[in-house]
Design a protein around this motif. Structure first.
Motif, PDB file in Angstrom:
ATOM      1  N   LEU A 237       0.813  -1.217   0.000  1.00 34.54           N
ATOM      2  CA  LEU A 237       0.000   0.000   0.000  1.00 34.54           C
ATOM      3  C   LEU A 237       0.850   1.274   0.000  1.00 34.54           C
ATOM      4  O   LEU A 237       0.332   2.363  -0.199  1.00 34.54           O
ATOM      5  CB  LEU A 237      -0.927   0.007   1.216  1.00 34.54           C
ATOM      6  CG  LEU A 237      -2.145  -0.926   1.134  1.00 34.54           C
ATOM      7  CD1 LEU A 237      -2.806  -1.054   2.500  1.00 34.54           C
ATOM      8  CD2 LEU A 237      -3.134  -0.428   0.089  1.00 34.54           C
ATOM      9  N   GLY A 238       2.152   1.131   0.257  1.00 40.52           N
ATOM     10  CA  GLY A 238       3.047   2.277   0.216  1.00 40.52           C
ATOM     11  C   GLY A 238       3.546   2.754   1.550  1.00 40.52           C
ATOM     12  O   GLY A 238       4.288   3.746   1.626  1.00 40.52           O
ATOM     13  N   ALA A 239       3.190   2.072   2.639  1.00 39.12           N
ATOM     14  CA  ALA A 239       3.648   2.483   3.962  1.00 39.12           C
ATOM     15  C   ALA A 239       5.148   2.236   4.116  1.00 39.12           C
ATOM     16  O   ALA A 239       5.680   1.253   3.613  1.00 39.12           O
ATOM     17  CB  ALA A 239       2.878   1.743   5.047  1.00 39.12           C
ATOM     18  N   LYS A 240       5.809   3.146   4.819  1.00 36.76           N
ATOM     19  CA  LYS A 240       7.234   2.983   5.148  1.00 36.76           C
ATOM     20  C   LYS A 240       7.407   2.480   6.577  1.00 36.76           C
ATOM     21  O   LYS A 240       8.371   1.795   6.889  1.00 36.76           O
ATOM     22  CB  LYS A 240       7.971   4.312   4.974  1.00 36.76           C
ATOM     23  CG  LYS A 240       7.814   4.932   3.592  1.00 36.76           C
ATOM     24  CD  LYS A 240       8.255   4.001   2.482  1.00 36.76           C
ATOM     25  CE  LYS A 240       8.043   4.641   1.115  1.00 36.76           C
ATOM     26  NZ  LYS A 240       8.305   3.691   0.012  1.00 36.76           N
ATOM     27  N   GLU A 241       6.494   2.886   7.455  1.00 35.37           N
ATOM     28  CA  GLU A 241       6.475   2.428   8.836  1.00 35.37           C
ATOM     29  C   GLU A 241       5.064   1.903   9.107  1.00 35.37           C
ATOM     30  O   GLU A 241       4.083   2.473   8.629  1.00 35.37           O
ATOM     31  CB  GLU A 241       6.787   3.561   9.816  1.00 35.37           C
ATOM     32  CG  GLU A 241       8.033   4.368   9.500  1.00 35.37           C
ATOM     33  CD  GLU A 241       9.291   3.663   9.957  1.00 35.37           C
ATOM     34  OE1 GLU A 241       9.243   2.993  11.009  1.00 35.37           O
ATOM     35  OE2 GLU A 241      10.325   3.802   9.287  1.00 35.37           O
ATOM     36  N   ALA A 242       4.938   0.826   9.899  1.00 35.07           N
ATOM     37  CA  ALA A 242       3.617   0.310  10.219  1.00 35.07           C
ATOM     38  C   ALA A 242       3.655  -0.455  11.523  1.00 35.07           C
ATOM     39  O   ALA A 242       4.626  -1.152  11.819  1.00 35.07           O
ATOM     40  CB  ALA A 242       3.084  -0.587   9.102  1.00 35.07           C
ATOM     41  N   ILE A 243       2.601  -0.295  12.309  1.00 36.74           N
ATOM     42  CA  ILE A 243       2.446  -1.057  13.543  1.00 36.74           C
ATOM     43  C   ILE A 243       1.042  -1.667  13.563  1.00 36.74           C
ATOM     44  O   ILE A 243       0.125  -1.184  12.900  1.00 36.74           O
ATOM     45  CB  ILE A 243       2.659  -0.197  14.801  1.00 36.74           C
ATOM     46  CG1 ILE A 243       1.687   0.989  14.825  1.00 36.74           C
ATOM     47  CG2 ILE A 243       4.099   0.274  14.902  1.00 36.74           C
ATOM     48  CD1 ILE A 243       1.742   1.786  16.122  1.00 36.74           C
ATOM     49  N   VAL A 244       0.913  -2.736  14.334  1.00 38.99           N
ATOM     50  CA  VAL A 244      -0.350  -3.442  14.459  1.00 38.99           C
ATOM     51  C   VAL A 244      -1.217  -2.750  15.503  1.00 38.99           C
ATOM     52  O   VAL A 244      -0.722  -2.297  16.539  1.00 38.99           O
ATOM     53  CB  VAL A 244      -0.106  -4.907  14.860  1.00 38.99           C
ATOM     54  CG1 VAL A 244      -1.417  -5.652  15.064  1.00 38.99           C
ATOM     55  CG2 VAL A 244       0.736  -5.595  13.790  1.00 38.99           C
ATOM     56  N   LEU A 245      -2.510  -2.660  15.242  1.00 39.37           N
ATOM     57  CA  LEU A 245      -3.487  -2.287  16.254  1.00 39.37           C
ATOM     58  C   LEU A 245      -4.054  -3.574  16.845  1.00 39.37           C
ATOM     59  O   LEU A 245      -3.612  -4.667  16.500  1.00 39.37           O
ATOM     60  CB  LEU A 245      -4.579  -1.434  15.625  1.00 39.37           C
ATOM     61  CG  LEU A 245      -4.110  -0.106  15.010  1.00 39.37           C
ATOM     62  CD1 LEU A 245      -5.242   0.588  14.264  1.00 39.37           C
ATOM     63  CD2 LEU A 245      -3.530   0.821  16.079  1.00 39.37           C
ATOM     64  N   ASP A 246      -5.012  -3.466  17.744  1.00 44.67           N
ATOM     65  CA  ASP A 246      -5.631  -4.671  18.286  1.00 44.67           C
ATOM     66  C   ASP A 246      -6.292  -5.439  17.136  1.00 44.67           C
ATOM     67  O   ASP A 246      -6.649  -4.859  16.109  1.00 44.67           O
ATOM     68  CB  ASP A 246      -6.663  -4.295  19.347  1.00 44.67           C
ATOM     69  CG  ASP A 246      -7.006  -5.464  20.256  1.00 44.67           C
ATOM     70  OD1 ASP A 246      -6.477  -6.572  20.041  1.00 44.67           O
ATOM     71  OD2 ASP A 246      -7.819  -5.262  21.172  1.00 44.67           O
ATOM     72  N   GLY A 247      -6.461  -6.733  17.303  1.00 44.01           N
ATOM     73  CA  GLY A 247      -7.034  -7.544  16.235  1.00 44.01           C
ATOM     74  C   GLY A 247      -7.994  -8.574  16.788  1.00 44.01           C
ATOM     75  O   GLY A 247      -8.593  -8.373  17.848  1.00 44.01           O
ATOM     76  N   GLY A 248      -8.159  -9.680  16.083  1.00 41.98           N
ATOM     77  CA  GLY A 248      -9.082 -10.707  16.510  1.00 41.98           C
ATOM     78  C   GLY A 248     -10.497 -10.179  16.588  1.00 41.98           C
ATOM     79  O   GLY A 248     -10.992  -9.520  15.673  1.00 41.98           O
ATOM     80  N   SER A 249     -11.162 -10.397  17.718  1.00 40.34           N
ATOM     81  CA  SER A 249     -12.546  -9.948  17.873  1.00 40.34           C
ATOM     82  C   SER A 249     -12.661  -8.440  18.065  1.00 40.34           C
ATOM     83  O   SER A 249     -13.766  -7.903  18.047  1.00 40.34           O
ATOM     84  CB  SER A 249     -13.200 -10.666  19.057  1.00 40.34           C
ATOM     85  OG  SER A 249     -12.495 -10.402  20.259  1.00 40.34           O
ATOM     86  N   SER A 250     -11.532  -7.745  18.233  1.00 42.27           N
ATOM     87  CA  SER A 250     -11.562  -6.279  18.340  1.00 42.27           C
ATOM     88  C   SER A 250     -11.564  -5.588  16.979  1.00 42.27           C
ATOM     89  O   SER A 250     -11.865  -4.400  16.888  1.00 42.27           O
ATOM     90  CB  SER A 250     -10.355  -5.774  19.134  1.00 42.27           C
ATOM     91  OG  SER A 250     -10.419  -6.179  20.476  1.00 42.27           O
ATOM     92  N   THR A 251     -11.208  -6.309  15.936  1.00 38.18           N
ATOM     93  CA  THR A 251     -11.071  -5.714  14.607  1.00 38.18           C
ATOM     94  C   THR A 251     -12.381  -5.088  14.153  1.00 38.18           C
ATOM     95  O   THR A 251     -13.432  -5.733  14.168  1.00 38.18           O
ATOM     96  CB  THR A 251     -10.639  -6.780  13.581  1.00 38.18           C
ATOM     97  OG1 THR A 251      -9.449  -7.408  14.040  1.00 38.18           O
ATOM     98  CG2 THR A 251     -10.393  -6.155  12.218  1.00 38.18           C
ATOM     99  N   GLY A 252     -12.311  -3.827  13.736  1.00 39.45           N
ATOM    100  CA  GLY A 252     -13.528  -3.172  13.281  1.00 39.45           C
ATOM    101  C   GLY A 252     -13.264  -1.917  12.491  1.00 39.45           C
ATOM    102  O   GLY A 252     -12.202  -1.295  12.623  1.00 39.45           O
ATOM    103  N   LEU A 253     -14.230  -1.535  11.648  1.00 37.12           N
ATOM    104  CA  LEU A 253     -14.097  -0.322  10.850  1.00 37.12           C
ATOM    105  C   LEU A 253     -15.484   0.240  10.553  1.00 37.12           C
ATOM    106  O   LEU A 253     -16.388  -0.494  10.130  1.00 37.12           O
ATOM    107  CB  LEU A 253     -13.362  -0.614   9.535  1.00 37.12           C
ATOM    108  CG  LEU A 253     -13.085   0.591   8.648  1.00 37.12           C
ATOM    109  CD1 LEU A 253     -11.996   1.476   9.264  1.00 37.12           C
ATOM    110  CD2 LEU A 253     -12.659   0.165   7.247  1.00 37.12           C
ATOM    111  N   VAL A 254     -15.634   1.529  10.772  1.00 40.98           N
ATOM    112  CA  VAL A 254     -16.857   2.254  10.429  1.00 40.98           C
ATOM    113  C   VAL A 254     -16.489   3.317   9.403  1.00 40.98           C
ATOM    114  O   VAL A 254     -15.495   4.042   9.563  1.00 40.98           O
ATOM    115  CB  VAL A 254     -17.483   2.914  11.675  1.00 40.98           C
ATOM    116  CG1 VAL A 254     -18.657   3.808  11.281  1.00 40.98           C
ATOM    117  CG2 VAL A 254     -17.928   1.862  12.675  1.00 40.98           C
TER     118      VAL A 254
END
Length: 285
Positions: A236-253
């Motif tokens: 996607l073009g990112a140079k730096e990236a970190i993980v957010l919470d995942g699993g059952s927390s994964t969400g997007l509005v």
């Protein structure tokens, strides 16, 4: 030399100036200056026009839904250079650590364009595991050493190590690192993670920094390893990236529509806003 005809964000190199000097003066790294100006070396010369800020982009916030490396992802691209774009944590009404809230309700804010789940938290107390700074005030001091940090003038970077966070408007600590300087970096144990669920397959969310003014927030229902997610962020073009919470927390509005629904309440979310006026919570009917 007259500055007439020189666009904003561009300077004319003077005799005796060199790339690292200009970088320190204008708050940019040598790598950024080279990238913004298409330089193949650190050599510059007097009279040369040099961009000292990233090129302006026309969009404010946009959602891209096409697959990346055959992974169906939802990617929210955020242009912090746009004067009306802002990012801030979304806290439950009682306040941080005083109970969880579903992402849909956290996203009930005026002028909110998108909302994504935040970082790790204690499942019973909902207390965040990493540092959290909101409007320049540190609300949480946690144990996670990696964080997305945004200055009051909307410059974003990923930082590592204990920080006072003085001078930062927003800080969201989470991890582990999956991209550093454009290269895949997946060493969760070295960052202090011991839970195998961190590097196993799971639904994922992440944030990537393309440059200090350009962020990408990603969520996917597809279960991925950290390495697979890192490759998606790099594509996607990112140079730096970190993980957010995942699993059952994964969400997007996105614009009031829940595209990925978390399976549990969250300690906090991350909101992307578009509007010149201060943001606030919508009245609930």
């Amino acid at each position: 030399m007259s500055s007439r005809g020189i666009p904003p964000g561009v300077v004319v190199v003077k005799p005796g100036e060199y790339l690292s000097l200009l970088g320190k003066r204008y708050g940019a790294s040598v790598a950024q200056l080279r990238r913004w100006n298409g330089l193949i070396s650190n050599t510059i010369h007097p009279g040369q026009r040099l961009r000292i800020r990233p090129p302006a982009t026309s969009f404010s916030v946009k959602l891209v839904t096409q697959p990346v490396l055959k992974v169906p992802v939802l990617a929210v691209h955020v242009n912090l250079a746009h004067p009306e774009v802002s990012i801030r944590p979304l806290l439950p009404p009682p306040g941080v650590g005083r109970g969880g809230e579903v992402l849909q309700r956290l996203a009930w804010r005026t002028r909110l364009v998108a909302a994504i789940n935040g970082g790790y938290f204690h499942p019973r107390t909902f207390w965040p595991a990493g540092d959290l700074v909101v409007s320049g005030r540190q609300l949480v001091k946690g144990s996670i050493q990696t964080a997305l940090a945004i200055t009051p003038d909307k410059r974003a970077r990923v930082m590592v190590g204990p920080q006072t966070w003085r001078g930062y408007e927003t800080v969201i600590a989470n991890g582990p690192y999956i991209l550093r300087r454009g290269r895949l970096v997946v060493t969760p144990r070295a960052e202090g993670y011991s839970d195998p669920a961190i590097w196993g397959r799971a639904r994922r969310s992440a944030v990537g920094v393309v440059n200090e003014r350009y962020l990408i927030f990603v969520s996917t229902k597809m279960e991925l390893t950290l390495s697979e997610l890192g490759k998606v962020m790099a594509k996607l073009g990112a140079k730096e990236a970190i993980v957010l919470d995942g699993g059952s927390s994964t969400g997007l509005v996105w614009k009031g529509e829940t595209l990925i629904r978390p399976g549990r309440a969250l300690s906090y979310g991350i909101g992307i806003f578009l509007g010149a006026k201060p943001v606030g919570q919508r009245a609930r009917g």
